[in-house]
Design a protein around this motif. Structure first.
Motif, PDB file in Angstrom:
ATOM      1  N   TYR A 198       0.794  -1.300   0.075  1.00 35.26           N
ATOM      2  CA  TYR A 198       0.118  -0.030   0.020  1.00 35.26           C
ATOM      3  C   TYR A 198       0.825   1.360   0.017  1.00 35.26           C
ATOM      4  CZ  TYR A 198      -4.662  -2.154   0.519  1.00 35.26           C
ATOM      5  OH  TYR A 198      -5.769  -2.720   0.152  1.00 35.26           O
ATOM      6  N   GLU A 199       1.843   1.253   0.660  1.00 36.00           N
ATOM      7  CA  GLU A 199       3.015   2.324   0.732  1.00 36.00           C
ATOM      8  C   GLU A 199       3.362   2.534  -0.719  1.00 36.00           C
ATOM      9  OE1 GLU A 199       5.794   1.381   3.443  1.00 36.00           O
ATOM     10  OE2 GLU A 199       5.010   2.282   5.156  1.00 36.00           O
ATOM     11  N   GLN A 200       3.746   1.577  -1.347  1.00 35.14           N
ATOM     12  CA  GLN A 200       4.290   1.681  -2.842  1.00 35.14           C
ATOM     13  C   GLN A 200       3.215   2.095  -3.694  1.00 35.14           C
ATOM     14  OE1 GLN A 200       7.389   0.939  -3.702  1.00 35.14           O
ATOM     15  NE2 GLN A 200       6.805   1.967  -5.608  1.00 35.14           N
ATOM     16  N   GLN A 201       1.899   1.871  -3.687  1.00 32.88           N
ATOM     17  CA  GLN A 201       0.886   2.174  -4.469  1.00 32.88           C
ATOM     18  C   GLN A 201       0.570   3.718  -4.076  1.00 32.88           C
ATOM     19  OE1 GLN A 201      -3.183   1.127  -3.356  1.00 32.88           O
ATOM     20  NE2 GLN A 201      -3.828   0.973  -5.636  1.00 32.88           N
ATOM     21  N   HIS A 202       0.790   4.334  -2.949  1.00 28.88           N
ATOM     22  CA  HIS A 202       0.435   5.420  -2.364  1.00 28.88           C
ATOM     23  C   HIS A 202       1.538   6.510  -3.049  1.00 28.88           C
ATOM     24  CE1 HIS A 202      -0.885   8.997  -0.062  1.00 28.88           C
ATOM     25  NE2 HIS A 202       0.404   9.074   0.333  1.00 28.88           N
ATOM     26  N   ASN A 203       2.698   5.842  -3.242  1.00 32.21           N
ATOM     27  CA  ASN A 203       3.779   6.731  -3.499  1.00 32.21           C
ATOM     28  C   ASN A 203       3.864   6.681  -5.075  1.00 32.21           C
ATOM     29  OD1 ASN A 203       5.092   6.962  -1.041  1.00 32.21           O
ATOM     30  ND2 ASN A 203       6.319   5.145  -1.445  1.00 32.21           N
ATOM     31  N   ASN A 204       3.301   5.814  -5.939  1.00 33.52           N
ATOM     32  CA  ASN A 204       3.161   5.551  -7.410  1.00 33.52           C
ATOM     33  C   ASN A 204       2.072   6.626  -7.701  1.00 33.52           C
ATOM     34  OD1 ASN A 204       5.136   3.802  -7.561  1.00 33.52           O
ATOM     35  ND2 ASN A 204       3.722   2.062  -7.679  1.00 33.52           N
ATOM     36  N   ILE A 205       0.794   6.774  -6.833  1.00 32.47           N
ATOM     37  CA  ILE A 205      -0.159   7.607  -7.124  1.00 32.47           C
ATOM     38  C   ILE A 205       0.337   9.073  -7.215  1.00 32.47           C
ATOM     39  CG2 ILE A 205      -2.474   8.492  -6.398  1.00 32.47           C
ATOM     40  CD1 ILE A 205      -3.075   5.485  -5.650  1.00 32.47           C
ATOM     41  N   ASP A 206       1.029   9.484  -5.945  1.00 32.92           N
ATOM     42  CA  ASP A 206       1.603  10.893  -5.868  1.00 32.92           C
ATOM     43  C   ASP A 206       2.364  11.047  -6.892  1.00 32.92           C
ATOM     44  OD1 ASP A 206       0.249  11.018  -3.472  1.00 32.92           O
ATOM     45  OD2 ASP A 206       1.955  10.505  -2.066  1.00 32.92           O
ATOM     46  N   SER A 207       3.373  10.288  -7.318  1.00 35.21           N
ATOM     47  CA  SER A 207       4.256  10.230  -8.605  1.00 35.21           C
ATOM     48  C   SER A 207       3.424  10.788  -9.872  1.00 35.21           C
ATOM     49  CB  SER A 207       5.158   9.408  -8.677  1.00 35.21           C
ATOM     50  OG  SER A 207       6.113   9.606  -9.716  1.00 35.21           O
ATOM     51  N   ASP A 208       2.219   9.860 -10.055  1.00 40.89           N
ATOM     52  CA  ASP A 208       1.638  10.138 -11.185  1.00 40.89           C
ATOM     53  C   ASP A 208       0.768  11.370 -11.145  1.00 40.89           C
ATOM     54  OD1 ASP A 208       2.268   7.718 -11.969  1.00 40.89           O
ATOM     55  OD2 ASP A 208       0.372   6.529 -11.468  1.00 40.89           O
ATOM     56  N   GLU A 209       0.330  11.715 -10.112  1.00 41.67           N
ATOM     57  CA  GLU A 209      -0.377  12.974 -10.001  1.00 41.67           C
ATOM     58  C   GLU A 209       0.509  14.282 -10.198  1.00 41.67           C
ATOM     59  OE1 GLU A 209      -2.217  13.124  -6.220  1.00 41.67           O
ATOM     60  OE2 GLU A 209      -3.830  11.852  -6.729  1.00 41.67           O
ATOM     61  N   SER A 210       1.608  14.141  -9.661  1.00 44.60           N
ATOM     62  CA  SER A 210       2.724  15.236  -9.920  1.00 44.60           C
ATOM     63  C   SER A 210       3.115  15.293 -11.341  1.00 44.60           C
ATOM     64  CB  SER A 210       4.151  15.027  -9.218  1.00 44.60           C
ATOM     65  OG  SER A 210       4.958  15.589  -9.150  1.00 44.60           O
ATOM     66  N   ILE A 211       3.323  14.203 -11.972  1.00 46.21           N
ATOM     67  CA  ILE A 211       3.435  14.092 -13.516  1.00 46.21           C
ATOM     68  C   ILE A 211       2.230  14.963 -14.114  1.00 46.21           C
ATOM     69  CG2 ILE A 211       3.881  12.757 -15.543  1.00 46.21           C
ATOM     70  CD1 ILE A 211       5.260  10.847 -13.825  1.00 46.21           C
ATOM     71  N   ASP A 212       1.019  14.654 -13.632  1.00 38.77           N
ATOM     72  CA  ASP A 212      -0.097  15.162 -14.454  1.00 38.77           C
ATOM     73  C   ASP A 212      -0.113  16.796 -14.308  1.00 38.77           C
ATOM     74  OD1 ASP A 212      -0.883  12.800 -15.325  1.00 38.77           O
ATOM     75  OD2 ASP A 212      -2.316  12.143 -13.796  1.00 38.77           O
ATOM     76  N   GLN A 213      -0.032  16.952 -13.182  1.00 40.36           N
ATOM     77  CA  GLN A 213       0.062  18.444 -12.747  1.00 40.36           C
ATOM     78  C   GLN A 213       1.101  19.398 -13.769  1.00 40.36           C
ATOM     79  OE1 GLN A 213       0.483  18.680  -8.649  1.00 40.36           O
ATOM     80  NE2 GLN A 213      -1.497  18.265  -8.106  1.00 40.36           N
ATOM     81  N   ASN A 214       2.291  18.733 -14.110  1.00 38.05           N
ATOM     82  CA  ASN A 214       3.251  19.575 -14.898  1.00 38.05           C
ATOM     83  C   ASN A 214       2.824  19.183 -16.256  1.00 38.05           C
ATOM     84  OD1 ASN A 214       4.706  19.876 -12.545  1.00 38.05           O
ATOM     85  ND2 ASN A 214       5.948  17.900 -12.527  1.00 38.05           N
TER      86      ASN A 214
END
Length: 342
Positions: free
Chosen positions: A326-342
């Motif tokens: 779950y920690e890994q999934q959470h980190n991946n989601i945060d990373s994807d959202e950061s990419i989308d915002q950029n």
């Protein structure tokens, strides 16, 4: 010689043996008599065999002993040692009694860093790392926060610390609390009265206590309010003195609730707040009181903080893997959202 004279002479001959006889009542007021007496009173049979000249009667939590004064002092001292052993180890058997009566101590191997013993006599001790840090901070601080994932032992070790303090008479009561916040269910839809609705939220606290205190003694201590388990809402307006107070699942408190709880602190009281900030069940856009407190109180002297990790998890090995996934999934989601915002 007439019958009356003969009877008087027999009584007179027996008089020196009768006069020194005394009677004492020994009360087992802080242990479970069932554990002390043993299965089918086997411990009392052992005790009686070692003191054949004394009459020993056990009823409820009272042991009545009759006999001569010299042996009475000896058995009173040994029953005191047996009571102390039972209080510490939550168990007493024939081997323990024989060691005590022979003056050989408990006969049990001393285990390092034991907090308390379970009802089966198993030593409960902190694991290396953050659990030991929790124990250290408990000695040094009056208030501490222990945060970490499920199964890291934060609640269990905290309750063990509270039980030890109570057994050592450092405090007069233990108070355990949790916020009654739904995790997918609504209280109104659950069957029963308010107590029956709330008890499922408090069950993990009952489970830990039942592992450390024999059931009859625990029930008695709860009736006498030596141990109190209540929802967080019941804390309002109280001043908590001479106690160890534990707030569990604090991530589900609001800022106002945790402030209310922390300001209940009275004299000779220690407060432990536990929670897992990855499992917040509050409504959307509601800030967790635990998260807020960790930030607001971070620089206050006298407050300790322990952050546990997946390495501290003591449940089934799968729990660590689940937390990590779950920690890994959470980190991946945060990373994807950061990419989308950029």
């Amino acid at each position: 010689m007439c019958l009356l004279t003969k009877s008087l002479r027999i009584f007179a001959d027996a008089l020196p043996r009768i006069l020194p006889m005394i009677e004492k009542h020994i009360i087992l007021d802080d242990i479970d008599p069932v554990v002390f007496y043993g299965v089918n009173n086997c411990n009392m049979h052992t005790l009686k065999a070692m003191y054949p000249k004394l009459r020993i009667v056990a009823r409820g939590d009272v042991i009545k002993v009759m006999g001569d004064e010299e042996q009475m002092a000896d058995i009173e001292e040994n029953i005191g040692k047996m009571r102390k052993h039972c209080l510490e180890f939550n168990t007493l058997d024939e081997r323990d009694i024989l060691h005590i009566l022979k003056g050989e101590g408990t006969g049990r191997e001393q285990v390092k860093d034991v907090l308390v013993y379970s009802v089966q006599g198993r030593p409960i001790q902190p694991r290396k790392g953050n659990q030991q840090e929790l124990v250290r901070l408990f000695r040094e601080k009056d208030m501490l926060f222990a945060v970490g994932p499920a199964g890291s032992g934060k609640t269990y070790v905290s309750i063990a610390l509270a039980v030890r303090a109570l057994k050592n008479k450092e405090i007069r009561k233990i108070i355990l609390s949790r916020p009654a916040v739904e995790a997918g269910e609504k209280l109104g839809f659950l069957p029963g009265d308010m107590k029956e609705k709330i008890d499922p939220y408090l069950q993990p606290l009952y489970d830990a206590l039942e592992d450390m205190i024999p059931a009859p003694r625990l029930h008695e201590m709860m009736e006498q309010k030596i141990i109190q388990i209540a929802p967080l809402a019941f804390m309002r307006g109280r001043t908590l003195n001479d106690a160890v107070v534990i707030l569990d699942e604090a991530q589900n408190t609001t800022r106002e609730q945790i402030k209310m709880f922390l300001t209940r602190m009275g004299t000779n009281t220690k407060i432990i707040v536990t929670g897992d900030i990855s499992q917040i069940d509050l409504p959307p856009r509601t800030r967790s009181g635990l998260v807020d407190a960790l930030y607001t109180l971070r620089d206050i002297e006298g407050i300790g903080f322990v952050t546990m990790t997946k390495d501290d998890i003591v449940r089934h090995r799968l729990v660590s893997r689940i937390v990590e996934a779950y920690e890994q999934q959470h980190n991946n989601i945060d990373s994807d959202e950061s990419i989308d915002q950029n």
